[in-house]
Design a protein around this motif. Sequence first.
Motif, mmCIF file in Angstrom:
data_model
loop_
_atom_site.group_PDB
_atom_site.id
_atom_site.type_symbol
_atom_site.label_atom_id
_atom_site.label_comp_id
_atom_site.label_asym_id
_atom_site.label_seq_id
_atom_site.Cartn_x
_atom_site.Cartn_y
_atom_site.Cartn_z
ATOM 1 N N UNK A 86 -26.910 36.374 21.863
ATOM 2 C CA UNK A 86 -27.387 35.517 20.776
ATOM 3 C C UNK A 86 -28.405 36.261 19.919
ATOM 4 N N UNK A 87 -29.324 36.952 20.575
ATOM 5 C CA UNK A 87 -30.339 37.689 19.828
ATOM 6 C C UNK A 87 -29.765 38.832 19.030
ATOM 7 N N UNK A 88 -28.775 39.528 19.588
ATOM 8 C CA UNK A 88 -28.179 40.657 18.884
ATOM 9 C C UNK A 88 -27.422 40.238 17.643
ATOM 10 N N UNK A 89 -26.640 39.174 17.760
ATOM 11 C CA UNK A 89 -25.851 38.705 16.617
ATOM 12 C C UNK A 89 -26.660 37.789 15.706
ATOM 13 N N UNK A 90 -27.702 37.175 16.248
ATOM 14 C CA UNK A 90 -28.463 36.204 15.474
ATOM 15 C C UNK A 90 -27.956 34.812 15.789
ATOM 16 N N UNK A 91 -28.871 33.874 15.969
ATOM 17 C CA UNK A 91 -28.450 32.520 16.356
ATOM 18 C C UNK A 91 -27.663 31.843 15.240
ATOM 19 N N UNK A 92 -27.871 32.270 13.985
ATOM 20 C CA UNK A 92 -27.107 31.688 12.871
ATOM 21 C C UNK A 92 -25.634 32.051 13.006
ATOM 22 N N UNK A 93 -25.364 33.334 13.299
ATOM 23 C CA UNK A 93 -23.981 33.787 13.462
ATOM 24 C C UNK A 93 -23.330 33.102 14.657
ATOM 25 N N UNK A 94 -24.074 33.007 15.770
ATOM 26 C CA UNK A 94 -23.526 32.341 16.949
ATOM 27 C C UNK A 94 -23.298 30.855 16.676
ATOM 28 N N UNK A 95 -24.206 30.223 15.933
ATOM 29 C CA UNK A 95 -24.020 28.827 15.565
ATOM 30 C C UNK A 95 -22.785 28.634 14.704
#
Length: 449
Positions: A86-95
């Motif tokens: 999640x941190x690597x991709x960003x929570x926005x991308x994961x969301x």
Amino acid sequence: MDRIRKKRRIHFNAAEIIAIGFAAVIFIGAILLVLPFASKSGVSVGFVDALFTAASAVAVTGLVVVDTATHWSTFGQVVILMLIQIGGLGFITMGTLFALLLGRKITFGRRVIMKEAMNKITANGVVRLAKSILILTFIVEGIGAVILSSRFIPIYGLGKGIWFSVFHSISAFCNAGFDLIGNFQSLTPFVQDPIIVLTVALLVIVGGLGFVVIFELLEKKNLKRLSLHSKITLSLTAFLLVFGFIVVMALEFNNPDTMGNLSFGGKLLSGFFHSVTPRTAGFNTLPMNQLMMGTIVITILFMFIGAGSAGTAGGVKITTVGVIIATIVSTLKGRKETESFKRKIPRGLVNKALAILSIAAMWVIMVTFILSITENADFMTILFEVVSAFGTVGLSLGITTQLSTIGRIVLTITMFVGRIGPLTLFMALAQRHQMPTNLAYPDEEIMIG
């Protein structure tokens, strides 16, 4: 009554949503890691250490106060790996991934937030970019895991070997630096293993270039047609890799505590690896506390610079440094505008780069000052730890486990600030109280230099 409620409703800007989102993920991760069954001993690690570990994972840093392999249970390790992803991709991308899986529409407001999170200039194409990022990430991490399994399975067995391969592939691509080797060894037992060393190094480099650069390379396949952003990122990345390799080889080649007893091939591998990982990866194949002082200094510089924007890396970002270097060169040539690769860089972008570098330097100085009071360690060791936390690197000279409670909390905040970006965070705070104005003030010269 409804009108009053609408007026009282708080509206968050994109920078605030990104900061709050990362903080929420860290807090949830800390709650999961503080549970007794997250530790192999069945005893809770305590909230401060759980918060530190969660922040380190979400900030893809890799600094640890307890050994990941020997302290955390399988549940705890899975939580850490999820936080890293999640941190690597960003929570926005994961969301966005979950929204797409649930078939929900991506609103314009969410697209604007995605634009800020991905460092894009416009909101056009951000959903398509998010999809491409997710696909590329899972493909690269999958390939990395398959290659690593060819070494880990023979050593650790099928089940453990597969888990090690997946964990280290994700940790490497996300530039996290968490490992499962045990006893704070990182990858030192594999210092002369070309498959593990080169695979991890390549995963780190690809993740650190930034998704925009990777997609441009895949689409255009011609270096001359690349954007200025990609040209600066690739050229400075290549320079730092070569420069770092030369410096490390020159300083550590005959050091009996690091490279001295390795084969020539092992020296080449370790020299290359150490030119890669300080730029936010956090793995190490050489004992960090045995490095020559010159190597430590150059490592601090690399950790502060970091790697590419819009990727999994940290630091002030290589493009920030590139813009400042271009400004210095243009000034020395007597040019009024900043130029690079036959392109003019907007003045607003130059100001932003200077602000990022200045705020980052001030933050590092402030935190180093605080830890020099609270911790029992020499200045260089403290500075190394602070820059590693701020640059979301994860390398340490060995004081992380000895930090006081205040030191752990301060570094937790520093990792959060480093992951969000100091400018993004302070803009989120400043814009909340900013008053709109149309005033334009007259120019006035001052003497500088």
